[in-house]
Design an enzyme around this catalytic site. Structure first.
Site, PDB file in Angstrom:
ATOM      1  N   ASP A 118      -1.145  31.454  14.060  1.00 44.86           N
ATOM      2  CA  ASP A 118      -1.865  31.418  12.776  1.00 44.86           C
ATOM      3  C   ASP A 118      -1.015  32.117  11.720  1.00 44.86           C
ATOM      4  OD1 ASP A 118      -3.957  30.485  14.286  1.00 44.86           O
ATOM      5  OD2 ASP A 118      -5.134  32.340  14.207  1.00 44.86           O
ATOM      6  N   SER A 141      -8.889  29.608  20.463  1.00 44.00           N
ATOM      7  CA  SER A 141      -9.812  30.730  20.216  1.00 44.00           C
ATOM      8  C   SER A 141     -10.974  30.643  21.209  1.00 44.00           C
ATOM      9  CB  SER A 141     -10.309  30.679  18.777  1.00 44.00           C
ATOM     10  OG  SER A 141     -10.978  29.466  18.572  1.00 44.00           O
ATOM     11  N   GLU A 169     -31.553  45.650  18.056  1.00 42.88           N
ATOM     12  CA  GLU A 169     -30.578  44.989  18.940  1.00 42.88           C
ATOM     13  C   GLU A 169     -29.188  45.617  18.866  1.00 42.88           C
ATOM     14  OE1 GLU A 169     -31.925  43.670  16.258  1.00 42.88           O
ATOM     15  OE2 GLU A 169     -30.593  42.313  15.161  1.00 42.88           O
ATOM     16  N   CYS A 205     -36.697  42.526  11.182  1.00 46.70           N
ATOM     17  CA  CYS A 205     -36.247  42.381   9.805  1.00 46.70           C
ATOM     18  C   CYS A 205     -36.947  41.208   9.111  1.00 46.70           C
ATOM     19  CB  CYS A 205     -34.724  42.288   9.765  1.00 46.70           C
ATOM     20  SG  CYS A 205     -34.063  42.840   8.197  1.00 46.70           S
ATOM     21  N   GLN A 220     -40.917  40.671   8.100  1.00 46.85           N
ATOM     22  CA  GLN A 220     -41.365  40.319   6.749  1.00 46.85           C
ATOM     23  C   GLN A 220     -42.244  39.073   6.783  1.00 46.85           C
ATOM     24  OE1 GLN A 220     -37.729  40.053   4.448  1.00 46.85           O
ATOM     25  NE2 GLN A 220     -37.317  42.235   4.577  1.00 46.85           N
ATOM     26  N   GLY A 227     -12.158  39.266  22.913  1.00 47.45           N
ATOM     27  CA  GLY A 227     -12.977  40.437  22.563  1.00 47.45           C
ATOM     28  C   GLY A 227     -13.582  41.068  23.802  1.00 47.45           C
ATOM     29  N   HIS A 266     -32.889  46.786  12.875  1.00 48.78           N
ATOM     30  CA  HIS A 266     -32.354  45.912  13.934  1.00 48.78           C
ATOM     31  C   HIS A 266     -32.114  46.710  15.212  1.00 48.78           C
ATOM     32  CE1 HIS A 266     -31.398  42.386  11.370  1.00 48.78           C
ATOM     33  NE2 HIS A 266     -31.399  43.314  10.420  1.00 48.78           N
ATOM     34  N   GLY A 306     -38.073  38.666  10.455  1.00 47.69           N
ATOM     35  CA  GLY A 306     -39.187  38.343  11.360  1.00 47.69           C
ATOM     36  C   GLY A 306     -40.398  39.209  11.054  1.00 47.69           C
TER      37      GLY A 306
HETATM   38  N1  GLN Z   1     -33.554  38.513   3.864  1.00 48.75           N
HETATM   39  C1  GLN Z   1     -34.289  39.706   4.152  1.00 48.75           C
HETATM   40  C2  GLN Z   1     -33.870  40.861   3.262  1.00 48.75           C
HETATM   41  O1  GLN Z   1     -32.800  40.840   2.696  1.00 48.75           O
HETATM   42  C3  GLN Z   1     -34.148  40.091   5.617  1.00 48.75           C
HETATM   43  C4  GLN Z   1     -32.753  40.454   6.014  1.00 48.75           C
HETATM   44  C5  GLN Z   1     -32.530  40.449   7.496  1.00 48.75           C
HETATM   45  O2  GLN Z   1     -33.345  39.910   8.248  1.00 48.75           O
HETATM   46  N2  GLN Z   1     -31.420  41.021   7.972  1.00 48.75           N
HETATM   47  O3  GLN Z   1     -34.583  41.812   3.139  1.00 48.75           O
END
Ligand code: GLN
Length: 539
Positions: A150, A13, A511, A383, A387, A18, A509, A385
């Site tokens: 596999d 693998s 990204e 996310c 919070q 991909g 996100h 980060g």
């Molecule tokens: N754990 C946090 C939540 O559920 C942040 C989730 C995340 O960073 N994808 O809200």
């Protein structure tokens, strides 16, 4: 009539199956074809959302909120298309569907079996990519996860074997990606493992039409002749794929060996010229940076580079935009907590804290954020980060020393992050977070508004906890601006700090939306700030 390309992998693998499948997609798209691509993962999880990033890398989130294998991220980035939950198939998903049909009585008394019921379901999931009411796609690429041999991959291989008979030989192509190890003692690249892998594949009834040979260095003509003879693959169908500096070079290296012409010819598609000009320019920029900076990624999954796959790529895309090489330094948040932050973050030009789950590493992240805020280091919080940044500000600027997220301290007197009402009743973990695209309205004349240069944007989400609006006015009294809001649910999506060169937190996100030729504006702006605020290092 849609043509189908099935990609399988041999020997080991992680050989870049991909990336190869995604590169085939890019090559075909560069010839003006309408392409889609699907990943079949033979594991029993219904989706990748419940799998640990340590084991399986990141879960890539599609616009419609599917939590999928990270290869879908490569597909989106290489082919520049938006995929949906239909582009990801797992054994769990297939069995789930067949078993619920059985319970419903749809099989009218028949014995339900792997052949034909599971294989039919797999074939139907492939054909489902052509949507009724829309023109059929020109080519559908299907990558079968795992390695030949596999046990759990067998129903998928049987399904793709049947496929050729079902729709006709000229409409199907089998591509095998295999590994050729270099034996130092013998000073030779060895073809025997690939011969065995192809023997196994032929035993199942699949004769590969093309072989992509992954190796550290170039294959000799002798090895190519040998593999062609032993495996019954035409000589021009043996394509070499040696290691390259950047994954984005792969379509170019494959095109140099006329892979595009070969694919079109074999599938009886009209011959066209490839347009890879922009792609080549992007790769050139990547390979010829004028400067270099270091971005610190502080998280808990740092041992596995695949856990932050889309983050890494989004940083690279933004770097290519700025003609800047991005050195990514991954630091374990727990390690940071126990050690000297200043020392560990020395030489770092920007700090990024990505998404994550669970309490481990939280205090290390908060310590890092405080350092970035007080020392005016560009900071991007995604996310979790974001919070953590809100908790840090609540603790150290608003004086709520016991502030926390309900995820980590359900009894905190200052629940800065809390569950939405509709999340409180949910007990199942799989597919139940706030997932996929949600709109975000941008407040005029804020940094976020300038970055996007739009009033409303749509970004992908994957989380449960939200900023608690009870604290809104308290935060607004400090130097925080809530610059992005989801109006539908009245939820904070973006915040930024005044009096700081770049300190932005986002609940979504970004990204997942970054593409090599269209880097995400948030990343472009963050990297721009990291370059500006710190002395440039010459490469
Ligand atoms: N754990 C946090 C939540 O559920 C942040 C989730 C995340 O960073 N994808 O809200």
């Amino acid at each position: 009539m849609t043509k189908y390309i099935f990609v399988t992998g041999g020997v080991v693998s992680s050989i870049g199956k991909g990336i190869t499948a995604a590169s085939i997609g890019r090559i075909l798209k560069s010839r003006g074809l309408r392409v889609s691509i699907q990943k079949h993962d033979p594991y029993l999880n219904v989706d990748a959302g419940t799998m640990s990033p340590f084991q399986h890398g990141e879960a890539f989130v599609t616009e419609d909120g599917a939590e999928t294998d990270l290869d879908l991220g490569h597909y989106e980035r290489f082919i520049d298309i938006n995929l949906t939950r239909d582009n990801s198939v797992t054994t769990g998903k297939i069995y789930n569907s067949v078993i619920s049909k059985e319970r419903h009585g749809d099989f009218l008394g028949k014995t339900v079996q792997i052949i034909p019921h599971i294989t039919d379901e797999i074939k139907a999931s492939i054909k489902r990519l052509n949507k009724s009411g829309e023109a059929d796609l020109d080519v559908i690429i299907v990558e079968i996860g795992g390695t030949i041999g596999d046990i759990e991959g067998l129903p998928f291989l049987e399904a793709i074997r049947q496929f050729r008979n079902d729709i006709g030989k000229e409409n199907v192509l089998y591509v095998h990606v295999s590994f050729f190890p270099y034996l130092k003692a013998a000073k030779e690249i060895k073809s025997k493992p690939t011969q065995h892998s192809i023997k196994e594949l032929r035993g199942i009834g699949i004769q590969p039409d093309l072989l992509i040979c992954r190796s550290q260095s170039r294959l000799t003509e002798t090895v190519k002749d040998k593999i062609s003879l032993f495996c019954d693959i035409p000589r021009d169908g043996i394509i070499e794929m040696r290691d390259v500096d950047s994954i984005y070079e792969v379509p170019i290296v494959l095109e140099e060996q006329k892979l595009g012409d070969l694919l079109l010819d074999s599938l009886k598609l009209p011959t066209t010229k490839p347009d890879l000009q922009q792609w080549r320019e992007m790769v050139y920029r990547l390979k010829h940076p004028e400067k270099q900076i270091t971005i610190g990624v502080i998280g808990k999954y740092v041992r596995s580079k695949d856990a932050y796959m889309s983050i890494n790529e989004a940083l690279i895309h933004a770097g290519s935009y700025h003609k800047c090489k991005i050195e990514i330094k991954r630091i374990d948040a727990d390690f940071l907590l126990k050690n000297d932050v200043k020392q560990l973050l020395k030489g770092i030009n920007g700090i990024l804290i990505p998404g994550g789950f669970g309490i481990r590493g939280i205090e290390g992240k908060i310590k890092t954020i405080q350092y970035a805020r007080e020392n005016k280091i560009p900071f991007m919080g995604i996310c979790l980060g974001m919070q953590c940044a809100l908790v840090e500000i609540a603790r150290h600027k608003l004086g709520f020393t016991k502030a926390n997220s309900m995820e980590f301290d359900p009894k905190t007197p200052y629940p800065i992050l809390t569950l939405m009402e509709k999340q409180k009743k949910i007990t199942d973990k799989g597919g139940t977070m706030r997932l996929g695209n949600y709109d975000c309205s941008l407040k005029e004349d804020t940094q976020a508004h300038h970055i996007y240069n739009k009033k409303i944007v749509s970004e992908r989400h994957r989380h449960r906890y939200e900023f608690n609006n009870d604290f809104l006015s308290k935060f607004q009294q400090s130097d925080i601006i809530f610059s992005g809001i989801n109006l539908e649910n009245n939820l904070v999506e973006i915040f930024e700090l005044k009096n700081h060169p770049w300190f932005v937190g986002m609940q979504f996100h970004p990204e997942f939306k970054s593409r090599p030729n269209r880097p995400h504006p948030m990343f472009v702006s963050f990297i721009g700030a990291a370059i500006k605020n710190y002395p440039k290092k010459d490469v």
